[in-house]
Design a protein around this motif. Structure first.
Motif, PDB file in Angstrom:
ATOM      1  N   LEU A   1       0.902  -1.042   0.062  1.00 45.36           N
ATOM      2  CA  LEU A   1      -0.026  -0.033   0.025  1.00 45.36           C
ATOM      3  C   LEU A   1       1.019   1.136  -0.143  1.00 45.36           C
ATOM      4  O   LEU A   1       1.548   1.437   0.844  1.00 45.36           O
ATOM      5  CB  LEU A   1      -0.857  -0.049   1.211  1.00 45.36           C
ATOM      6  CG  LEU A   1      -1.623  -1.512   1.232  1.00 45.36           C
ATOM      7  CD1 LEU A   1      -2.602  -1.335   2.747  1.00 45.36           C
ATOM      8  CD2 LEU A   1      -2.993  -1.389   0.206  1.00 45.36           C
ATOM      9  N   LEU A   2       0.749   2.121  -1.066  1.00 44.47           N
ATOM     10  CA  LEU A   2       1.568   2.973  -1.295  1.00 44.47           C
ATOM     11  C   LEU A   2       0.769   4.407  -1.166  1.00 44.47           C
ATOM     12  O   LEU A   2      -0.233   4.609  -1.635  1.00 44.47           O
ATOM     13  CB  LEU A   2       2.148   3.222  -2.607  1.00 44.47           C
ATOM     14  CG  LEU A   2       3.054   1.954  -2.951  1.00 44.47           C
ATOM     15  CD1 LEU A   2       3.566   1.997  -4.518  1.00 44.47           C
ATOM     16  CD2 LEU A   2       4.194   1.839  -2.194  1.00 44.47           C
ATOM     17  N   LEU A   3       1.274   5.398   0.004  1.00 46.07           N
ATOM     18  CA  LEU A   3       0.584   6.543   0.400  1.00 46.07           C
ATOM     19  C   LEU A   3       1.280   7.680  -0.423  1.00 46.07           C
ATOM     20  O   LEU A   3       2.230   7.832  -0.375  1.00 46.07           O
ATOM     21  CB  LEU A   3       0.484   6.734   1.853  1.00 46.07           C
ATOM     22  CG  LEU A   3       0.050   8.225   2.416  1.00 46.07           C
ATOM     23  CD1 LEU A   3      -1.304   8.215   2.168  1.00 46.07           C
ATOM     24  CD2 LEU A   3       0.559   8.207   3.707  1.00 46.07           C
ATOM     25  N   TYR A   4       0.209   8.558  -0.876  1.00 49.36           N
ATOM     26  CA  TYR A   4       0.517   9.787  -1.448  1.00 49.36           C
ATOM     27  C   TYR A   4      -0.315  10.870  -1.018  1.00 49.36           C
ATOM     28  O   TYR A   4      -1.716  10.704  -0.875  1.00 49.36           O
ATOM     29  CB  TYR A   4       0.549   9.597  -3.005  1.00 49.36           C
ATOM     30  CG  TYR A   4       1.258   8.798  -3.864  1.00 49.36           C
ATOM     31  CD1 TYR A   4       2.607   9.301  -4.401  1.00 49.36           C
ATOM     32  CD2 TYR A   4       0.900   7.493  -3.968  1.00 49.36           C
ATOM     33  CE1 TYR A   4       3.417   8.203  -4.901  1.00 49.36           C
ATOM     34  CE2 TYR A   4       1.848   6.582  -4.630  1.00 49.36           C
ATOM     35  CZ  TYR A   4       3.040   6.943  -4.978  1.00 49.36           C
ATOM     36  OH  TYR A   4       3.909   5.860  -5.714  1.00 49.36           O
ATOM     37  N   THR A   5       0.272  11.876  -0.746  1.00 51.97           N
ATOM     38  CA  THR A   5      -0.404  13.151  -0.146  1.00 51.97           C
ATOM     39  C   THR A   5       0.170  14.340  -0.763  1.00 51.97           C
ATOM     40  O   THR A   5       1.064  14.461  -1.671  1.00 51.97           O
ATOM     41  CB  THR A   5      -0.379  13.176   1.539  1.00 51.97           C
ATOM     42  OG1 THR A   5       1.102  13.643   1.614  1.00 51.97           O
ATOM     43  CG2 THR A   5      -0.393  11.928   2.083  1.00 51.97           C
TER      44      THR A   5
END
Length: 449
Positions: free
Chosen positions: A43-47
């Motif tokens: 799971l790759l988080l981007y903000t």
């Protein structure tokens, strides 16, 4: 403003990228598809603080990620079958556009190890395993205070059904599922518990672009959009001699259409209708059931119609597109009345001129029947939007070089913009032969609209 926001986000994330290592989407080789892989989820988080630099999320300890703000909405993006193991080409684009639109957590669900195989049936089995994994993560979010109604899952192909399985595991409590051409093989004709269905989220919107091959055929959400009837997307190859694009172009078009809707490029209005033929024949131009909102637009902003659509139940809507971005077309209802004594059959091409542009609509999906003193209604779909129409050009053709070149004597023509509430444009007493006729329209008299 849109461009400035985009550049600012990229600049900020580039600075952060220098200061930390970035986690990337899994890139496998074709050999992995042959020998097989072990199921694994990343799971790759981007903000907005790390638009181009992914952060690998822990499945068990969400608190380890200060960038993951559970008070913000979270959007999961779930890809589909990856027969060659390569990352989807559209991933970075959708991340950037979603973050420009709204300050959210974007989580790319990288299940490439489960999606890469020449054995499609094995990958279908893996969708259930992936859904279990993702369900456990969402439950962790819920335990830490996340609102289920603020979760949006965007699933592509098999990813659409994974979204549905997760939603079902959570009793339909997540806010929204957007399904981009849900996979058809192994899912067509199955009961709701074996696929995505409207009960899997508070709102389920679906796009169909390849129902005759890789996509799911029947309505499967609260609202189902059928782009170009759900088959044969314009600009896609028509023969097998075009190689791999022949098999995947229609299916992949769903993502490109959705990206257009997120990026403010333009809006595609869709019209409720029983069949695509009825839609093209101009039999479904009314949007009265949606009240002042008018017909729903496809894509990101369809939630503006959520309450009405939920009240209406499952709704099937149609729209047509251009061959390339911007994909949206401008829709006009064309009402024509002739005073020829004999019946005429033929095709109409309409051109709008104004704003220094020309916009073309070819009404040629089927020959139209024109009868004396009988109003014929057509749907004209133009490739460009012209704000102020100066002149209109018409061409009538019988479509058959072996028949006589008939003349079409128009008593009246009226063009009504279906996408805007402009006053209809009219013209009276026009003779159409086998050549283009150009004229200046006038506002219709009140009694004509």
């Amino acid at each position: 403003m849109f461009l400035l926001k985009y550049l600012a986000l990229l600049l900020l994330t580039a600075q952060i990228r220098k200061a930390q290592a970035c986690d990337e989407f899994t890139d496998l080789a074709f050999g992995h598809a042959i020998i097989g892989t072990t199921m694994k989820t990343r799971l790759l988080l981007y903000t907005r603080e790390n638009v181009t630099c992914g952060t690998l999320m822990s499945h068990t300890d969400i608190s380890n990620h200060p960038q993951f703000n559970l008070s913000k909405p979270t959007t999961f993006v779930i890809h589909g079958y990856r027969p060659t193991g390569s990352p989807p080409m559209w991933l970075q684009r959708i991340i950037e556009l979603l973050l420009i639109r709204k300050d959210v957590n974007v989580i790319i669900v990288d299940w490439n190890h489960g999606a890469t195989s020449l054995n499609y049936f094995r990958v279908v089995e893996n969708t259930h395993k992936e859904a279990e994994n993702l369900t456990a993560f969402v439950k962790k979010m819920q335990e830490c205070g996340a609102s289920m109604s603020s979760i949006h899952m965007i699933g592509v192909s098999l990813g659409a059904h994974i979204s549905g399985f997760v939603g079902a595991n959570l009793n339909g409590s997540i806010g929204r599922i957007t399904a981009l051409d849900p996979a058809g093989p192994e899912f067509n004709g199955t009961p709701p518990e074996m696929r995505l269905d409207p009960s899997d989220a508070l709102f389920v919107d679906v796009l169909h672009t390849d129902i005759d091959s890789l996509g799911y055929r029947e309505p499967i959400g609260h609202v189902d959009f059928y782009a170009n009837g759900g088959t044969d997307q314009p600009g896609c190859p028509k023969t097998i001699f075009s190689g791999g694009a022949y098999f995947k172009c229609d299916h992949q078009r769903s993502v490109l259409l959705y990206l257009d809707s997120v990026s403010y490029t333009c809006e595609s209005k869709a019209y409720p209708c029983s069949t695509y033929k009825d839609f093209l024949d101009g039999n479904c131009t009314s949007c009265d059931r949606f009240g002042d909102l008018g017909c729903p637009v496809f894509g990101y902003n369809v939630t503006d119609w959520k309450d009405v659509l939920l009240e209406l139940g499952q709704t099937k809507v149609f729209f047509s597109t251009n061959t390339v971005s911007p994909f949206c077309m401008t829709n006009f209802r064309v009402d024509m009345m002739i005073w020829n004594k004999d019946v005429r059959w033929g095709y109409i091409t309409v051109k709008l001129h104004g704003d220094g542009k020309e916009s073309v609509a070819k009404i040629n999906h089927a020959a139209t029947k024109f009868r004396r003193y009988t109003e014929t209604t057509l749907l004209a779909q133009f490739d460009k939007d012209i704000q102020e129409v100066k002149t209109i050009s018409l061409t009538f053709s019988s479509g058959n070089v072996f028949t006589p070149r008939y003349k079409l004597r128009l008593l009246r023509i009226r063009l009504t913009n279906l996408d805007r509430k402009d006053r209809p444009l009219c013209r009276y007493d026009i003779l159409l032969e086998n050549k283009e006729v150009t004229f200046r329209p006038i506002p219709c008299e009140e009694s004509n609209f």
